[in-house]
Structure formats: C-alpha cells, structure tokens
Motif scaffolding. Structure first.
Motif, PDB file in Angstrom:
ATOM      1  N   LEU A 572       0.828  -1.200   0.000  1.00  0.00           N
ATOM      2  CA  LEU A 572       0.000   0.000   0.000  1.00  0.00           C
ATOM      3  C   LEU A 572       0.869   1.260   0.000  1.00  0.00           C
ATOM      4  CD1 LEU A 572      -2.821   1.161  -0.035  1.00  0.00           C
ATOM      5  CD2 LEU A 572      -2.825   1.090   2.473  1.00  0.00           C
ATOM      6  N   ALA A 573       1.985   1.225   0.710  1.00  0.00           N
ATOM      7  CA  ALA A 573       2.880   2.381   0.715  1.00  0.00           C
ATOM      8  C   ALA A 573       3.384   2.664  -0.695  1.00  0.00           C
ATOM      9  CB  ALA A 573       4.051   2.144   1.662  1.00  0.00           C
ATOM     10  N   GLU A 589     -14.608  -1.188  -4.613  1.00  0.00           N
ATOM     11  CA  GLU A 589     -15.550  -1.604  -3.566  1.00  0.00           C
ATOM     12  C   GLU A 589     -15.141  -1.263  -2.138  1.00  0.00           C
ATOM     13  OE1 GLU A 589     -16.676  -5.670  -4.025  1.00  0.00           O
ATOM     14  OE2 GLU A 589     -17.348  -5.400  -6.097  1.00  0.00           O
ATOM     15  N   ARG A 590     -13.809  -1.171  -1.853  1.00  0.00           N
ATOM     16  CA  ARG A 590     -13.420  -0.909  -0.468  1.00  0.00           C
ATOM     17  C   ARG A 590     -11.949  -0.547  -0.408  1.00  0.00           C
ATOM     18  NH1 ARG A 590     -13.622  -5.955   3.291  1.00  0.00           N
ATOM     19  NH2 ARG A 590     -12.574  -4.429   4.609  1.00  0.00           N
ATOM     20  N   TYR A 591     -11.524  -0.049   0.750  1.00  0.00           N
ATOM     21  CA  TYR A 591     -10.110   0.122   1.051  1.00  0.00           C
ATOM     22  C   TYR A 591      -9.638  -1.082   1.880  1.00  0.00           C
ATOM     23  CZ  TYR A 591     -10.304   5.136  -0.172  1.00  0.00           C
ATOM     24  OH  TYR A 591     -10.434   6.344  -0.823  1.00  0.00           O
ATOM     25  N   PRO A 592      -8.376  -1.458   1.749  1.00  0.00           N
ATOM     26  CA  PRO A 592      -7.836  -2.482   2.656  1.00  0.00           C
ATOM     27  C   PRO A 592      -7.805  -1.932   4.080  1.00  0.00           C
ATOM     28  CG  PRO A 592      -6.400  -2.136   0.754  1.00  0.00           C
ATOM     29  CD  PRO A 592      -7.394  -1.019   0.752  1.00  0.00           C
ATOM     30  N   GLU A 593      -7.844  -2.851   5.058  1.00  0.00           N
ATOM     31  CA  GLU A 593      -7.913  -2.365   6.440  1.00  0.00           C
ATOM     32  C   GLU A 593      -7.007  -3.101   7.404  1.00  0.00           C
ATOM     33  OE1 GLU A 593     -11.742  -4.848   8.144  1.00  0.00           O
ATOM     34  OE2 GLU A 593     -12.113  -2.984   7.030  1.00  0.00           O
ATOM     35  N   ASP A 594      -6.325  -4.162   6.958  1.00  0.00           N
ATOM     36  CA  ASP A 594      -5.498  -4.905   7.901  1.00  0.00           C
ATOM     37  C   ASP A 594      -4.377  -5.606   7.140  1.00  0.00           C
ATOM     38  OD1 ASP A 594      -4.573  -5.915  10.276  1.00  0.00           O
ATOM     39  OD2 ASP A 594      -6.334  -7.141  10.723  1.00  0.00           O
ATOM     40  N   VAL A 595      -3.418  -6.130   7.907  1.00  0.00           N
ATOM     41  CA  VAL A 595      -2.310  -6.898   7.337  1.00  0.00           C
ATOM     42  C   VAL A 595      -2.478  -8.357   7.725  1.00  0.00           C
ATOM     43  CG1 VAL A 595      -0.705  -4.954   7.346  1.00  0.00           C
ATOM     44  CG2 VAL A 595      -0.875  -6.448   9.364  1.00  0.00           C
ATOM     45  N   ALA A 596      -1.881  -9.230   6.949  1.00  0.00           N
ATOM     46  CA  ALA A 596      -1.894 -10.661   7.254  1.00  0.00           C
ATOM     47  C   ALA A 596      -0.623 -11.026   8.015  1.00  0.00           C
ATOM     48  CB  ALA A 596      -1.983 -11.469   5.968  1.00  0.00           C
ATOM     49  N   GLU A 602       1.873  -5.715  15.339  1.00  0.00           N
ATOM     50  CA  GLU A 602       1.443  -4.389  15.769  1.00  0.00           C
ATOM     51  C   GLU A 602       2.178  -3.284  15.013  1.00  0.00           C
ATOM     52  OE1 GLU A 602      -1.236  -3.580  17.403  1.00  0.00           O
ATOM     53  OE2 GLU A 602      -1.592  -5.747  17.387  1.00  0.00           O
ATOM     54  N   SER A 603       3.454  -3.469  14.788  1.00  0.00           N
ATOM     55  CA  SER A 603       4.190  -2.430  14.053  1.00  0.00           C
ATOM     56  C   SER A 603       3.707  -2.349  12.612  1.00  0.00           C
ATOM     57  CB  SER A 603       5.695  -2.717  14.091  1.00  0.00           C
ATOM     58  OG  SER A 603       6.013  -3.912  13.410  1.00  0.00           O
ATOM     59  N   ARG A 604       3.376  -3.470  12.014  1.00  0.00           N
ATOM     60  CA  ARG A 604       2.878  -3.448  10.638  1.00  0.00           C
ATOM     61  C   ARG A 604       1.466  -2.873  10.582  1.00  0.00           C
ATOM     62  NH1 ARG A 604       2.006  -8.023   8.300  1.00  0.00           N
ATOM     63  NH2 ARG A 604       2.149  -9.365  10.148  1.00  0.00           N
ATOM     64  N   ARG A 609      -2.185   1.578   9.264  1.00  0.00           N
ATOM     65  CA  ARG A 609      -3.154   2.601   9.689  1.00  0.00           C
ATOM     66  C   ARG A 609      -2.689   3.996   9.304  1.00  0.00           C
ATOM     67  NH1 ARG A 609      -3.744  -0.785  14.349  1.00  0.00           N
ATOM     68  NH2 ARG A 609      -2.187   0.468  15.479  1.00  0.00           N
ATOM     69  N   LYS A 610      -1.396   4.220   9.419  1.00  0.00           N
ATOM     70  CA  LYS A 610      -0.844   5.521   9.023  1.00  0.00           C
ATOM     71  C   LYS A 610      -1.097   5.780   7.542  1.00  0.00           C
ATOM     72  CE  LYS A 610       3.462   8.183   9.118  1.00  0.00           C
ATOM     73  NZ  LYS A 610       4.912   8.159   9.499  1.00  0.00           N
ATOM     74  N   LEU A 611      -1.007   4.726   6.751  1.00  0.00           N
ATOM     75  CA  LEU A 611      -1.253   4.860   5.313  1.00  0.00           C
ATOM     76  C   LEU A 611      -2.738   5.039   5.011  1.00  0.00           C
ATOM     77  CD1 LEU A 611       1.167   2.054   4.099  1.00  0.00           C
ATOM     78  CD2 LEU A 611       1.484   4.505   3.723  1.00  0.00           C
TER      79      LEU A 611
END
Length: 922
Positions: A572-573, A589-596, A602-604, A609-611
């Motif tokens: 995403l960055a 349809e949507r924005y991504p909201e989480d990492v796998a 937590e750092s990822r 979230r910052k992005l």
C-alpha cells in the motif's frame, strides 16, 4: 442472409504456405513423447522430417513409460546410448530448421534414480500425544505412520497446557525417548517431524524411475541438476548438445510441504519461531491467530520454492546457454512470481470449452475446460510485465476423448488461448511411433494425438500454418493492455482455511481465487484488458508522465486493487507513492484495512493505519475521483465505470461477441488478433479503440491481406467494416500512413444461384481396412450410410463430381461451400490443389481454377479414427500395449470404446459452388 455473407469464401483463398517464418518459434511446437525412449536413428529422422514437412517448428522431448514387449529397444534415460540418440536428434533437427527443447526429467515432476531419500520431497508430520499430571511418554516418540519412522526427523516438540508452553526438544534422546514428566495439569504434546512424501516420478521412463525431488532445498536441486552436467559433459564442453530450452511441467509434487531448513528460514523471515506456535499451526487457520501463523508459513514455503528451485534452476540453465520454460501453476504461492522468474512462462489448456459456433460438433465425453482466460492470463501477464517475448501454452490437453479430435474442434480453443495473450503453442502431444507399428500406433495415455500416426495429421498443415501466421503476428511488437490488476494474495490465502498447504492448481482456481477470476473476466468482458501484478512486482513499478512503467518498460494507464481486506503495508505504501508521483490507482468496492501474518503484527498494523489515514473518504456507492499528489485515486463499485475513468481504451468488439488481444506494432500503430466466439454473424461497421488512417486486415487462415474500409469516429477511435461468421478470426494492423502498396480488402456481396455437382463418385485412396470399390452416388453422403463395412472405416474418402459453369468471369469470386465435413477436406479443381478446408465454415475460394463448361472437383475427406477403434474393441483386437497408464478415458477410468455410436464420416450435406460479387463499402 447467410448466402449474402459468404465471408470466409472470399477471405479464405487456398491454404497455401505463407512466407516461411523467420524463426522456428513462429511455428507451433509439440511435446514429443518418447515411449520407453525406444528410438533409433531411422525413426527419429522419419519423425523429424514429418514434423518439418507439416509445419512444426520444434519439439520438447519428454521420455515416458515404454511399450509392452519392446523392452529390448528401451534406452535408459541419460545413459550414453540415450545421449547419442538425443545428440542425433539435435543434429538432424538443426538440418531441418527445427528447435529441440528437453524436459529436465522423465514424466513429471522432477526426480529419478539419483534422487536419494535425503534429497527427496519432504512433508511435515504434526501429531499430538496426551499426558496428565505425573505421566511420562511410554516408549520412543515416533510418527504414527510406520514407513515414516526410518526417515522422519523430529524438528520440534512442544508441551501445551492452557497458557503454559514448554519446548521439549532438548529433552528428546537420540533414540526418540522423552526424558520429561508431565507437571500438574492436562498436557498436549505437539510433535513436528520432517517426513518424506515417498512420491515417485509419474509416468517415468526407463532410467528415470525414482523418488521426486525436494524442490524447496537448494542442495537437493543442485544435486539433481549435476546429473545432467555429467551426462552432457561426456561429449566435452565444446560439443555438448544442450537444448534450446529446458522445461518443467506443472508443480504436481503431491503433499510436499516441508524442508528440514524451513524452521530456520521461517525465523529469519518473520522474527519468531514456528515451533513455538505448534497449536496454531495444527489448527490450520481455524481462528485469526492460527490463520496468521499459517500465512507466515505459506510465505516462507513459497519463497523457498522460488529461490531454491526456480531461480536456482534458471541460473544453472543460463550458465549453459539454455533458456527455461516453466509451468508455475500448482505451486504453493503467487504463481505470477514463479512465471515471472523464467524465460518462457507456460500456461495450460485442459479440456473443452463450449462455443456457440454452428457446425462445430462437440464431444460430450470430454472434460470441461480449465482454459479460462482469467487463468491463462497469469502466464501472459508475467511475460508482459517482465518483458518476456514469449508466452507458451500446453495446448489441447484432453480437448476430446481419444480418437475423437478434429482439426475444426481445435481452432476455437486455440483462438481463445491466443486471445488471452499466448503467442507460442505447444501441442500436447505427439508420441514417437516406429514406422512398422500397426494402427493406431504408439499412444500417450492422454489425448490429443497430433502425430504422423493420427488421421488428423493428413490435413494438419492447414491448422499449423494458421497458428504460425498468428504467432508470428503476436510475437512482434509489445503488449498493450491498459490496466494492471493487483493479485490480493493475502486475502486469497486468508479465505483458504482448514489446510496449511495451499497449492494453486489450475483445476481449482474457481475455489482458490474466485473473486480475482470474476474481476479479471469482468474487465475483459467489459471491453478492456488487463495484466495481473503481484506484490513483488508492484514494488518495481515507476511512473513516467502519469503512466505506470515496469522494469521492462511495459506501460499501463492504471493499477486496479480489487476488493480486499488484507494487504502488505509495504504494497500500500508503494501504491500511494505511485499515485503521488502521477499514477492512477483504482480501489474497487473498499479500502484495505489490515495486514496478514503474525510477525511484527502491531508495528505493521500501525504502519498500515498511518497509510489508510491518508486515503480520502469514500462511500464506494458511486464513482469518485480524488486528487492525490500529482496522480489520482478512483473509488467505486462499478468496474466498467471505473475503468472508463482511467482512460483505458474500450474495445466495443468484445460486446459484439469477439475475443481479442491488442498489441503495439513494431512500426507504430496497433495490432489486433480477434475472433468471433459465436452467433450472431458480424456484417457492418464496428469500432476499435484506437485512431488510425488505415487498417490492414490479414486472414490468418490464408495469409491474404487488404486495406479495410475505415473511417474516424471523431473521438479518437476508428470504425472499420467487418464481416465475420462465428468461429472466424482476423488480424488487424492500424496504420497512420496510407499503406499504398496494399490492395483494398474484398468484402462479400450478393451471392448468385448455387451450382450443385453431378455424377458423384466415392472411392477410398487411403483406408483401414482397404476398400477397392468405387461407389456411384446421387449426391454427397456420409460413407457410414452406404454399407455396414464402411461404418467402421478409418481413412480418406475421395468424392468426385462435375460442376457446369457457363462463364467463370460472370462472378467476382467463386466459393466452394462443402457444408458438413467430417472431419477435414483437401480440394482439387481441374487437377489443381485448391486448399484444405479444416475449420468451420468449410469453404474455399476456387474461382482461379474454374473454366467455362465442365469442371471436375475432387474432395478428399479424412474422418476420425473413432469408428475403427470402437470396432477393434468390439472384436477384441488388442491394441493397448503400453505400460503404466495403458490408455485411460477422459473421465480417468478405463477406456472402453466398444459402445461408442458410429461417428459420421465424409460429406454430410450438399456441396455448392456459389458465385459471389464484391461488396463496395463507402
């Protein structure tokens, strides 16, 4: 109306050979099965000469199992005798202008007698034991499966009770005994072994039998390849007959899920130990925490396959001056990356597709096709993004049941492959067969059979010349798909829970990535075209003047992110950085909201979230355009509307029923391959999505060229006049110059009264069994209808008739309409070869050979071998003589043809000679 639209009649001049292609790769290739490697110089020379004569450009040698009773003639794979036969093949092929490729093994997958147990395919074994307070394990800790015990290596042992976890591996002795007494509580012991799959090479040839390679282990791969260095090295470095290309079949290493180095690699990749999370690993994604651990495991496994096998193998081949051709499907990871890592990505056409093409007879016993364009495009996309000139395809595997393949049935399947970005066809395949082998010759267990022993071989040069014209056209220039479609691997993987090993099998894409397939097909059906791109290759994109550009220089107008919840924050960055630099990015349809994944979660998440906070507010209910740096973000749920907003070129011909692929021409302009997939017929003005002063039409069936009637639309596109019947195809080239040296394209106008022949006769110049009688007919009839003996015939029937033409000059053209042909026909007019009618509609332009008065027309029709083979089975003739898979049906069971109904053979309807005028288009 149809008589007014005899398009193919005018388009299809006799199937004469076009100018010979400049490279063998312009011609189609064939997988050449060496049964038992029981080849000799005479047989090799004969087979190679036939390939060259008919229009094959090269062969991929794949040795397989042998023929019963012929063991004395088998050659052990890579033995000195085998290498001499191979060297003879290379030398003779070079004399004939043929290219030789070679499977890097026998059958599939890679393996053989030099693959020791230590280098063989591994799998993990994860078992549990229960202990209560004060209990000890009774006896050594061994896997439950007996055959694993001598080879399995215990790699992790964890005791778990509630929140308590204890690493017990240090407590295990060399004999497997566990020196540990359970503390208070109920304990589950999770034991993880590195076991072996014990898989052996499937369809192995003599000298190639043995265990399958561990593809995840670099040392095992290097040990495997060293055997080829030894075999080729026997000729000396200067004389070693290395092939042009080494090949690997699809990843069918069943159950291979591990390597003894994986735990170490996993910790390097993710910063935590998999052996500390064995309960989560055992749960196979049953909850979110487990799914995150499984994601990390899959990522490490995929990277090990990419680096330790694909890249290692490719580097080894390149050091010897050899290219790599690889089928990546079936791999446990993003198959785009595996395709992109090699010289020639290869996809696969498997089974039949249903087309609404009048006159095309289906085979209901055949398999349903897996050749969905959305799947084929993984290989072509990788080639386009990385700048590879060729995308190949294993073509027509199990198109029909054995003995039921017609050339006409091949064409639409080939056309669909070409329209999906493939430009290098490999037929599957051609079994080597000695000259003295009786019908049906030596056979591979799967269809189709495109070899000199097959009846379709008699007229195959018509189809092979057609493919060569298309391939030469499609291998020139550069790709011109406007859109990149991101592969949301993290979302795809997260949806596949309940198992840790996730293989992207070509036959299961509907289950493993249904959403992505739907999105790609919606793009294509909506009049646009796209290439896939992976996380890895998103990172390599750059922006030039608002255009996305790959490392190879391929250009795209937009990047589409399909609906996905999970995305790597690094991806995403990069996407947002590209947008700031001027790119157009579509969020569907949507924005991504989480990492796998679990590593550094937590750092990822914080980074993601910052992005996402930088993303503009959007409800996705309607198209919205958001300026973002020098670029823009498009949001919405209507895919066609979003694509139109990107500025991508829409191709209205797709809405008219055509499949097509567009490329940039070498001399400027655009190049189109298009074909009409079904009814209705096209006869009128149709728009293409590019501006042009002129459009040149080429009929790939004949090589005939001409300037199309065309006119600008005033909106940056062009209208051209097209006449196409279902199943027909054309090549288009747009020009900005006048192309003065090219004559005008001839369009079919009104058709005059048809002339039917008289004095019909039927004889059989080639048949099994032999027929010496000549039959007098009142008109064309299938030969099944004449006598019971002819119903079982396999061969060629010669129809002859007289056609009375008062004045050939009275028409602009004369078309011979053969009607229903079972299955292909060669035509002679007054002794002149007039061409091969091998695809529907079965028509040829014959005016140049007509004379005033009486004209003799001879039509040699070749049928399928199905009726004869069914008669053999009814009479108990033993023709199945092959080891291993001794011929199976399309449904994977024993092939019993004895109950097959008789297939029509010969001419099944009236034959008409039709005068046609040229239609002037203004």
């Amino acid at each position: 109306m149809r008589r007014l639209l005899l398009i193919l009649a005018l388009l299809a001049a006799a199937t004469a050979a076009a100018t010979p292609p400049a490279r063998p790769e312009h011609k189609p290739y064939v997988r050449w099965w060496w049964l038992g490697s029981a080849v000799d110089a005479e047989g090799l020379d004969r087979n190679l000469a036939e390939f060259a004569r008919k229009g094959i450009g090269g062969m991929e040698i794949t040795p397989i199992y042998g023929v019963r009773g012929n063991e004395a003639n088998d050659l052990a794979y890579l033995s000195p005798a085998w290498m001499e036969a191979y060297k003879h093949t290379v030398a003779r092929a070079a004399e004939l202008g043929l290219q030789v490729d070679m499977n890097n093994g026998t059958g599939w997958p890679f393996g053989g007698p030099w693959v020791t147990t230590a280098h063989s395919a591994q799998k993990y074994i994860l078992e549990t034991r229960r202990l209560s307070t004060g209990e000890r394990l009774d006896g050594p800790l061994l896997p439950g499966e007996e055959k694993q015990r001598p080879v399995a290596q215990l790699q992790a042992l964890q005791a778990v009770s509630g929140d308590r976890r204890i690493d017990l591996l240090p407590c295990v002795g060399s004999d497997g005994s566990l020196d540990w007494q359970a503390p208070e509580g109920e304990w589950t012991l999770y034991a993880l072994w590195a076991g072996r799959t014990f898989q052996k090479v499937k369809r192995a040839a003599p000298g190639g039998e043995g265990l399958v390679l561990n593809h995840y282990n670099r040392a095992a791969v290097e040990h495997y390849l060293a055997r080829f260095d030894e075999a080729f090295g026997a000729f000396g470095a200067a004389a070693a007959p290395w092939p042009d290309t080494f090949f690997n079949d699809s990843f069918e290493v069943y159950g291979s899920s591990w390597d003894t180095t994986l735990l170490e690699q996993f910790e390097r990749d993710h910063g935590y130990r998999l052996q500390d999370f064995l309960p989560e690993f055992a749960a196979a994604g049953a909850d979110e925490r487990s799914a995150r651990v499984v994601h990390d495991y899959r990522q490490t496994l995929a990277d090990m396959l990419l680096h330790n096998f694909t890249e290692t193998w490719t580097a080894w081949a390149h050091a010897r001056g050899v290219r790599i051709r690889n089928q990546a499907h079936g791999s446990p990871g993003n198959i785009f990356d595996f395709y992109a890592a090699v010289d020639i990505p290869e996809c696969e056409s498997f089974g039949r597709t249903e087309f609404d093409i009048p006159g095309l007879r289906p085979d209901p016993a055949a398999k349903r096709s897996d050749a969905d364009p959305a799947v084929l495009k993984f290989a072509s996309s990788a080639a386009h993004v990385t700048g590879k000139r060729l995308t190949s395809c294993e073509t027509l595997t199990w198109l029909t049941e054995h003995f039921r393949t017609s050339l006409a049935r091949c064409k639409p399947e080939i056309d669909q492959i070409l329209a999906s970005g493939v430009n290098h066809v490999y037929f599957h395949g051609a079994p080597y067969s000695p000259a003295d082998t009786p019908f049906p010759g030596w056979l591979f267990y799967a269809s189709i059979n495109l070899s000199p022993t097959a009846t379709l071989w008699r007229d195959a040069e018509g189809m092979l010349a057609y493919v060569a014209r298309c391939q030469k056209f499609l291998q020139a220039g550069t790709p011109d798909n406007d859109v990149l479609l991101y592969i949301p691997m993290d979302d795809i993987g997260d949806a596949q829970r309940g198992k840790n090993l996730l293989l992207f099998d070509i036959h299961k894409m509907d289950r493993t990535m249904p959403g992505l397939k739907r999105t790609m097909n919606a793009i294509v059906r909506g009049g646009y075209d796209a290439d896939y791109v992976s996380d890895r290759y998103v990172q390599r994109l750059r922006v030039e003047k608002g255009t996305l550009v790959t490392e190879a220089g391929t250009r795209y107008k937009a990047l589409v992110l399909p609906a996905c919840r999970l995305i790597p924050h690094e991806t995403l960055a990069k996407v947002l950085r590209l947008a700031r630099q001027g790119a157009t990015v579509v969020f569907l349809e949507r924005y991504p909201e989480d990492v796998a994944g679990l590593a550094r979660l937590e750092s990822r998440r914080k980074a993601l979230r910052k992005l996402t906070r930088q993303l503009p507010a959007a409800d996705f209910g309607a198209l919205a355009e958001h300026r973002f740096g020098r670029g823009r973000l498009l949001t919405g749920s209507d895919l066609p509307e979003l694509l139109a907003a990107t500025g991508a070129a829409n191709e209205p011909l797709k809405a008219a029923g055509c499949q097509l692929v567009r490329r940039n021409g070498e001399a400027g302009g655009k190049c189109y391959f298009l074909w009409l997939t079904g009814a209705p017929t096209l006869d009128g003005w149709h728009e293409i999505g590019t501006a042009a002063d002129q459009v040149i039409i080429t009929d790939p069936l004949t090589g005939r060229r001409g300037k199309a009637a065309s006119r600008p639309t005033g909106r940056g596109t062009t209208e051209i006049y097209l006449q196409l019947e279902p199943g027909q195809s054309l090549l288009l080239e747009t020009r900005t110059d006048a192309a003065a040296d090219t004559p005008a394209w001839r369009y079919a106008g009104a058709a005059g009264p048809a002339i039917e022949g008289r004095g019909w006769q039927l004889s059989f110049p080639e048949s099994e069994p032999t027929v010496t009688e000549t039959f007098q007919l009142d008109g064309p009839r299938t030969w099944n209808d004449l006598t019971p003996e002819l119903a079982d015939l396999c061969g060629t029937g010669r129809y002859s008739a007289l056609f009375d033409v008062a004045d050939p000059a009275a028409a602009d053209s004369w078309v011979l309409d053969l009607g229903a042909v079972c299955e292909s026909a060669r035509v002679r007019v007054n002794g002149h070869e007039a061409g091969i009618a091998w695809s529907v509609p079965f028509r040829l332009e014959v005016g140049r050979w007509l004379r005033a008065g009486e004209n003799r027309i001879e039509i040699d029709v070749t049928n399928l071998p199905a009726n004869l083979i069914a008669a053999y089975d009814r009479r108990g003739v033993e023709w199945r003589k092959f080891k291993d898979a001794n011929i199976v049906s399309a449904q994977n069971g024993p092939l019993d043809t004895s109950a097959w109904p008789s297939e029509p053979s010969g001419l099944g309807s009236a034959v008409k000679l039709i005068p046609v005028t040229t239609k002037n288009i203004r």
